[in-house]
Scaffold this active site. Sequence first.
Site, PDB file in Angstrom:
ATOM      1  N   ALA A  66      34.777  36.048  38.449  1.00  0.00           N
ATOM      2  CA  ALA A  66      33.833  36.682  39.373  1.00  0.00           C
ATOM      3  C   ALA A  66      33.317  37.971  38.756  1.00  0.00           C
ATOM      4  O   ALA A  66      33.931  38.536  37.838  1.00  0.00           O
ATOM      5  CB  ALA A  66      34.517  36.974  40.707  1.00  0.00           C
ATOM      6  N   GLY A 112      37.487  32.819  39.732  1.00  0.00           N
ATOM      7  CA  GLY A 112      36.553  32.061  40.535  1.00  0.00           C
ATOM      8  C   GLY A 112      35.984  30.853  39.816  1.00  0.00           C
ATOM      9  O   GLY A 112      35.600  29.871  40.443  1.00  0.00           O
ATOM     10  N   GLU A 115      38.551  28.203  40.237  1.00  0.00           N
ATOM     11  CA  GLU A 115      38.518  27.823  41.651  1.00  0.00           C
ATOM     12  C   GLU A 115      37.318  26.926  41.947  1.00  0.00           C
ATOM     13  O   GLU A 115      37.423  25.971  42.730  1.00  0.00           O
ATOM     14  CB  GLU A 115      38.490  29.079  42.529  1.00  0.00           C
ATOM     15  CG  GLU A 115      39.828  29.816  42.515  1.00  0.00           C
ATOM     16  CD  GLU A 115      39.775  31.142  43.251  1.00  0.00           C
ATOM     17  OE1 GLU A 115      40.542  31.321  44.197  1.00  0.00           O
ATOM     18  OE2 GLU A 115      38.964  32.012  42.863  1.00  0.00           O
ATOM     19  N   GLU A 135      43.957  36.924  38.683  1.00  0.00           N
ATOM     20  CA  GLU A 135      43.685  37.925  39.717  1.00  0.00           C
ATOM     21  C   GLU A 135      44.797  38.946  39.917  1.00  0.00           C
ATOM     22  O   GLU A 135      44.525  40.125  40.202  1.00  0.00           O
ATOM     23  CB  GLU A 135      43.380  37.217  41.055  1.00  0.00           C
ATOM     24  CG  GLU A 135      41.996  36.598  41.136  1.00  0.00           C
ATOM     25  CD  GLU A 135      41.941  35.180  40.583  1.00  0.00           C
ATOM     26  OE1 GLU A 135      40.931  34.492  40.807  1.00  0.00           O
ATOM     27  OE2 GLU A 135      42.910  34.761  39.907  1.00  0.00           O
TER      28      GLU A 135
END
Length: 260
Positions: A66, A112, A115, A135
């Site tokens: 991200a 992300g 994900e 993360e």
Amino acid sequence: MAYENITFNTSGNITTITINRPSKLNALNKATINELHDAFKKADEDATTKVIILTGSGEKAFVAGADISEFADFSVAQGGKLAAEGQAKLFDFVAHLSTPVLAAINGFALGGGLELAMAAHIRIASDNAKMGLPEVSLGVIPGYGGTQRLPQLVGKGRAFEMIMTAGMIDANQALQYGLVNHVTTLEELLPLAENLASKILKNSPVAIEAAITAVNAGFEDGENGYEAEITQFGKCFGTADFQEGTQAFLQKRKANFPGK
């Protein structure tokens, strides 16, 4: 919607969506998530699209994570809203799409990015791919479904190790874990994705949509996967695809599914 961060191309019943921010290693920002939502919705509503391939531009990254600069100063409430809106708009949206989504992971798929790949129905990877959820090294946890989908795919223990160490695994380890279905060279990644898509195209899109619904039900709280399977199985009997498929089998010919 004019796209600035992705490209969108449909050919032969296959729509390819490419995240196109190579200078940022295709990192997800708010604008890119919005564009991806629009593109997936557009492809899903297009009757000519039977399979969606998702990949990243260039040779280095599928999605390298991200865009941290967008949320580094967020409050608790803003952080929760970020995760909730992102899951609803893109990650859960993709996972429950009626059109099958195949993620072709080229290079880094981190945070992300991983994900997003896990939200797809099928994953394949190039042999230079690296995957991970880093993360916790930033003082946060995966917020776009990573703590839920990773254990479903690789098991609880391996998921804990990947999340807690914030480490990366390579493509072959991802294959061993069951995180991806196939590993190939970077040059053969999209041809392999298209080959898999072509095999999917031979089958009933109505039945495939029903299968997606039934499989997803088994992983959702409050849902009984077996009951969902029974319901979807029964519904198939009322479709034109079922009539065509069974008649084609009995007549020893290739089925020509109307998609109804």
